[in-house]
Design a protein around this motif. Structure first.
Motif, PDB file in Angstrom:
ATOM      1  N   LEU A  33     -80.536  55.794 -12.478  1.00  0.00           N
ATOM      2  CA  LEU A  33     -79.016  56.125 -11.961  1.00  0.00           C
ATOM      3  C   LEU A  33     -78.043  54.838 -11.822  1.00  0.00           C
ATOM      4  O   LEU A  33     -76.803  55.093 -12.340  1.00  0.00           O
ATOM      5  CB  LEU A  33     -79.109  56.692 -10.466  1.00  0.00           C
TER       6      LEU A  33
ATOM      7  N   TYR B   8     -80.520  62.757  -9.159  1.00  0.00           N
ATOM      8  CA  TYR B   8     -80.185  62.240  -7.731  1.00  0.00           C
ATOM      9  C   TYR B   8     -81.046  63.600  -6.878  1.00  0.00           C
ATOM     10  O   TYR B   8     -81.353  63.111  -5.934  1.00  0.00           O
ATOM     11  CB  TYR B   8     -78.721  62.354  -7.819  1.00  0.00           C
TER      12      TYR B   8
ATOM     13  N   SER C 117     -78.026  62.875 -14.612  1.00  0.00           N
ATOM     14  CA  SER C 117     -77.679  62.076 -13.365  1.00  0.00           C
ATOM     15  C   SER C 117     -77.727  62.921 -11.950  1.00  0.00           C
ATOM     16  O   SER C 117     -78.387  62.636 -10.992  1.00  0.00           O
ATOM     17  CB  SER C 117     -76.163  61.654 -13.245  1.00  0.00           C
TER      18      SER C 117
END
Length: 84
Positions: free
Chosen positions: A28, A42, A38
């Motif tokens: 990231l 996450y 991403s």
């Protein structure tokens, strides 16, 4: 994905989950990951963080339940969920 990144979190040891979290954070932070990936990273990172925190909390609770004798010396441990 890196090796072990697709392993179910519930099947990982604490050390595996921590390493996977570190890899996820590095990916990231690199900024080279497309937006959709991403978001997925996450989300997985948050689940890995929660799993690591839960294991740390459980370990701390077990440590806190160390049974002591009348002189204050540890005599063993008691499971966290034991009535006491």
């Amino acid at each position: 994905m890196a090796e072990g990144q697709d392993k179910p979190i519930g099947e990982m040891s604490f050390e595996e989950a921590l390493r996977a979290l570190e890899v996820t954070v590095r990916r990231l932070e690199s900024g080279d990951v497309p937006l959709d990936e991403s978001i997925e990273l996450y989300e997985r990172g948050e689940e890995l963080r929660k799993a690591c925190q839960a294991r740390l909390d459980a370990a701390q609770a077990k440590i806190d339940k160390i049974v002591s004798d009348s002189e204050g010396k540890p005599t063993g441990t008691a499971p966290f969920d034991a009535e006491g």
